[in-house]
Motif scaffolding. Structure first.
Motif, PDB file in Angstrom:
ATOM      1  N   ASP A  23       0.846  -1.188   0.000  1.00 60.72           N
ATOM      2  CA  ASP A  23       0.000   0.000   0.000  1.00 60.72           C
ATOM      3  C   ASP A  23       0.887   1.246   0.000  1.00 60.72           C
ATOM      4  O   ASP A  23       1.787   1.362   0.823  1.00 60.72           O
ATOM      5  CB  ASP A  23      -0.890   0.007   1.241  1.00 60.72           C
ATOM      6  CG  ASP A  23      -1.896   1.139   1.234  1.00 60.72           C
ATOM      7  OD1 ASP A  23      -2.206   1.648   0.150  1.00 60.72           O
ATOM      8  OD2 ASP A  23      -2.363   1.507   2.320  1.00 60.72           O
ATOM      9  N   SER A  41       1.250  -8.187  -9.208  1.00 61.07           N
ATOM     10  CA  SER A  41       0.431  -7.154  -9.831  1.00 61.07           C
ATOM     11  C   SER A  41       0.167  -6.066  -8.805  1.00 61.07           C
ATOM     12  O   SER A  41       0.288  -6.295  -7.607  1.00 61.07           O
ATOM     13  CB  SER A  41      -0.885  -7.717 -10.357  1.00 61.07           C
ATOM     14  OG  SER A  41      -1.653  -8.236  -9.293  1.00 61.07           O
ATOM     15  N   ASP A  43      -2.305  -2.236  -8.228  1.00 58.67           N
ATOM     16  CA  ASP A  43      -3.307  -1.291  -8.687  1.00 58.67           C
ATOM     17  C   ASP A  43      -2.773   0.118  -8.464  1.00 58.67           C
ATOM     18  O   ASP A  43      -2.494   0.508  -7.332  1.00 58.67           O
ATOM     19  CB  ASP A  43      -4.619  -1.478  -7.930  1.00 58.67           C
ATOM     20  CG  ASP A  43      -5.231  -2.840  -8.187  1.00 58.67           C
ATOM     21  OD1 ASP A  43      -5.159  -3.315  -9.339  1.00 58.67           O
ATOM     22  OD2 ASP A  43      -5.775  -3.434  -7.237  1.00 58.67           O
ATOM     23  N   SER A  45      -3.400   4.189  -8.958  1.00 57.33           N
ATOM     24  CA  SER A  45      -4.360   5.264  -9.192  1.00 57.33           C
ATOM     25  C   SER A  45      -3.529   6.496  -9.502  1.00 57.33           C
ATOM     26  O   SER A  45      -2.737   6.948  -8.673  1.00 57.33           O
ATOM     27  CB  SER A  45      -5.217   5.499  -7.956  1.00 57.33           C
ATOM     28  OG  SER A  45      -6.093   6.588  -8.183  1.00 57.33           O
ATOM     29  N   ASN A  50      -7.606   4.633 -12.749  1.00 57.54           N
ATOM     30  CA  ASN A  50      -7.138   3.391 -12.137  1.00 57.54           C
ATOM     31  C   ASN A  50      -6.575   2.448 -13.190  1.00 57.54           C
ATOM     32  O   ASN A  50      -7.137   2.306 -14.283  1.00 57.54           O
ATOM     33  CB  ASN A  50      -8.276   2.709 -11.383  1.00 57.54           C
ATOM     34  CG  ASN A  50      -8.754   3.566 -10.226  1.00 57.54           C
ATOM     35  OD1 ASN A  50      -7.950   4.149  -9.498  1.00 57.54           O
ATOM     36  ND2 ASN A  50     -10.060   3.658 -10.061  1.00 57.54           N
ATOM     37  N   PHE A  51      -5.463   1.813 -12.839  1.00 57.53           N
ATOM     38  CA  PHE A  51      -4.765   0.880 -13.719  1.00 57.53           C
ATOM     39  C   PHE A  51      -4.343  -0.327 -12.891  1.00 57.53           C
ATOM     40  O   PHE A  51      -3.894  -0.179 -11.764  1.00 57.53           O
ATOM     41  CB  PHE A  51      -3.488   1.508 -14.302  1.00 57.53           C
ATOM     42  CG  PHE A  51      -3.699   2.799 -15.028  1.00 57.53           C
ATOM     43  CD1 PHE A  51      -3.924   2.824 -16.395  1.00 57.53           C
ATOM     44  CD2 PHE A  51      -3.646   4.014 -14.340  1.00 57.53           C
ATOM     45  CE1 PHE A  51      -4.100   4.023 -17.062  1.00 57.53           C
ATOM     46  CE2 PHE A  51      -3.815   5.219 -15.000  1.00 57.53           C
ATOM     47  CZ  PHE A  51      -4.054   5.223 -16.376  1.00 57.53           C
ATOM     48  N   THR A  52      -4.460  -1.524 -13.465  1.00 64.26           N
ATOM     49  CA  THR A  52      -3.898  -2.717 -12.843  1.00 64.26           C
ATOM     50  C   THR A  52      -2.707  -3.139 -13.683  1.00 64.26           C
ATOM     51  O   THR A  52      -2.841  -3.395 -14.879  1.00 64.26           O
ATOM     52  CB  THR A  52      -4.933  -3.855 -12.765  1.00 64.26           C
ATOM     53  OG1 THR A  52      -6.022  -3.416 -11.934  1.00 64.26           O
ATOM     54  CG2 THR A  52      -4.323  -5.109 -12.161  1.00 64.26           C
ATOM     55  N   HIS A  54       0.658  -5.687 -14.252  1.00 70.81           N
ATOM     56  CA  HIS A  54       1.166  -7.030 -14.024  1.00 70.81           C
ATOM     57  C   HIS A  54       2.644  -7.046 -14.373  1.00 70.81           C
ATOM     58  O   HIS A  54       3.173  -6.076 -14.922  1.00 70.81           O
ATOM     59  CB  HIS A  54       0.384  -8.035 -14.875  1.00 70.81           C
ATOM     60  CG  HIS A  54      -1.089  -7.997 -14.616  1.00 70.81           C
ATOM     61  ND1 HIS A  54      -1.664  -8.632 -13.537  1.00 70.81           N
ATOM     62  CD2 HIS A  54      -2.098  -7.380 -15.271  1.00 70.81           C
ATOM     63  CE1 HIS A  54      -2.971  -8.410 -13.543  1.00 70.81           C
ATOM     64  NE2 HIS A  54      -3.260  -7.649 -14.583  1.00 70.81           N
ATOM     65  N   ILE A  69      -0.678   3.488  -4.805  1.00 68.60           N
ATOM     66  CA  ILE A  69      -0.526   2.105  -5.242  1.00 68.60           C
ATOM     67  C   ILE A  69      -1.090   1.211  -4.150  1.00 68.60           C
ATOM     68  O   ILE A  69      -0.777   1.396  -2.977  1.00 68.60           O
ATOM     69  CB  ILE A  69       0.955   1.745  -5.480  1.00 68.60           C
ATOM     70  CG1 ILE A  69       1.614   2.740  -6.438  1.00 68.60           C
ATOM     71  CG2 ILE A  69       1.085   0.320  -6.031  1.00 68.60           C
ATOM     72  CD1 ILE A  69       3.124   2.632  -6.467  1.00 68.60           C
ATOM     73  N   THR A  70      -1.917   0.253  -4.554  1.00 68.85           N
ATOM     74  CA  THR A  70      -2.424  -0.735  -3.611  1.00 68.85           C
ATOM     75  C   THR A  70      -2.254  -2.118  -4.204  1.00 68.85           C
ATOM     76  O   THR A  70      -2.317  -2.290  -5.425  1.00 68.85           O
ATOM     77  CB  THR A  70      -3.907  -0.502  -3.261  1.00 68.85           C
ATOM     78  OG1 THR A  70      -4.669  -0.483  -4.465  1.00 68.85           O
ATOM     79  CG2 THR A  70      -4.101   0.799  -2.513  1.00 68.85           C
ATOM     80  N   ASN A  71      -2.034  -3.085  -3.312  1.00 67.47           N
ATOM     81  CA  ASN A  71      -1.864  -4.443  -3.772  1.00 67.47           C
ATOM     82  C   ASN A  71      -1.884  -5.394  -2.584  1.00 67.47           C
ATOM     83  O   ASN A  71      -1.066  -5.267  -1.685  1.00 67.47           O
ATOM     84  CB  ASN A  71      -0.543  -4.589  -4.506  1.00 67.47           C
ATOM     85  CG  ASN A  71      -0.360  -5.980  -5.042  1.00 67.47           C
ATOM     86  OD1 ASN A  71      -1.163  -6.862  -4.798  1.00 67.47           O
ATOM     87  ND2 ASN A  71       0.700  -6.177  -5.771  1.00 67.47           N
TER      88      ASN A  71
END
Length: 166
Positions: A23, A41, A43, A45, A50-52, A54, A69-71
């Motif tokens: 995070d 991967s 996520d 923002s 928002n983009f994911t 990989h 960034i979150t994951n």
């Protein structure tokens, strides 16, 4: 912010880290940022989009652009921050450039070359062999050349650019 820095290197005008993230709260930087996802991967923002991403994908983040960034899986990334003043003597408007495309996926025509340069910058900064500064300048110039010559961008007015400096 929950992240683990694995390795961190810097030189004038450039900063690079390899990290694992779970995070990264909303923040911004005064540098141009490129994040290369090495595994897992994440996520992103970026400016309310928002983009994911990989493994193999790259996120391009403009100067003074809010992002987070979150994951849940703790992906591993190389993060490259480029201070636009590195080329001020021959391209002073870089600090006013705002790229219009943030996501550079693995299939994007620029991805392979950018990924190679990001990895090389990390390697050269970690080893710092004799004369590495010359190779570093070459790589930074190549990264910016690829972005400027093939990505859509706008130039902020001088008033808008000055406001960002405050």
């Amino acid at each position: 912010m929950i992240f683990d820095v694995i390795e961190r290197y810097h030189a004038p005008y450039v900063y690079v880290e390899k990290w694992r993230v779970k995070d990264f709260q909303l923040h911004f930087h005064t540098d141009i940022e490129l994040s290369l996802v090495l595994s897992g991967s994440a996520d992103f923002s970026v400016n309310h989009q928002n983009f994911t991403l990989h493994a193999g994908d790259i996120m391009l983040i403009n100067r003074v652009t809010p992002h987070s960034i979150t994951n849940p899986d703790a992906c591993e990334c190389i993060w490259l921050a480029i201070n636009p003043s590195f080329c001020h003597s021959f391209f002073p408007s870089l600090s006013s450039v705002r790229f219009q495309e943030n996501f550079i996926g693995a299939a994007h025509p620029l991805n392979a070359a950018l990924s190679a340069d990001i990895r090389s910058i990390f390697e050269f900064l970690s080893e710092q062999d004799v004369g590495y500064e010359f190779k570093l300048q070459e790589l930074l110039n190549h990264v910016i050349y690829m972005l400027i010559s093939s990505q859509r961008y706008i130039l902020l007015s001088s008033a808008a650019a000055d406001a960002e400096k405050l």
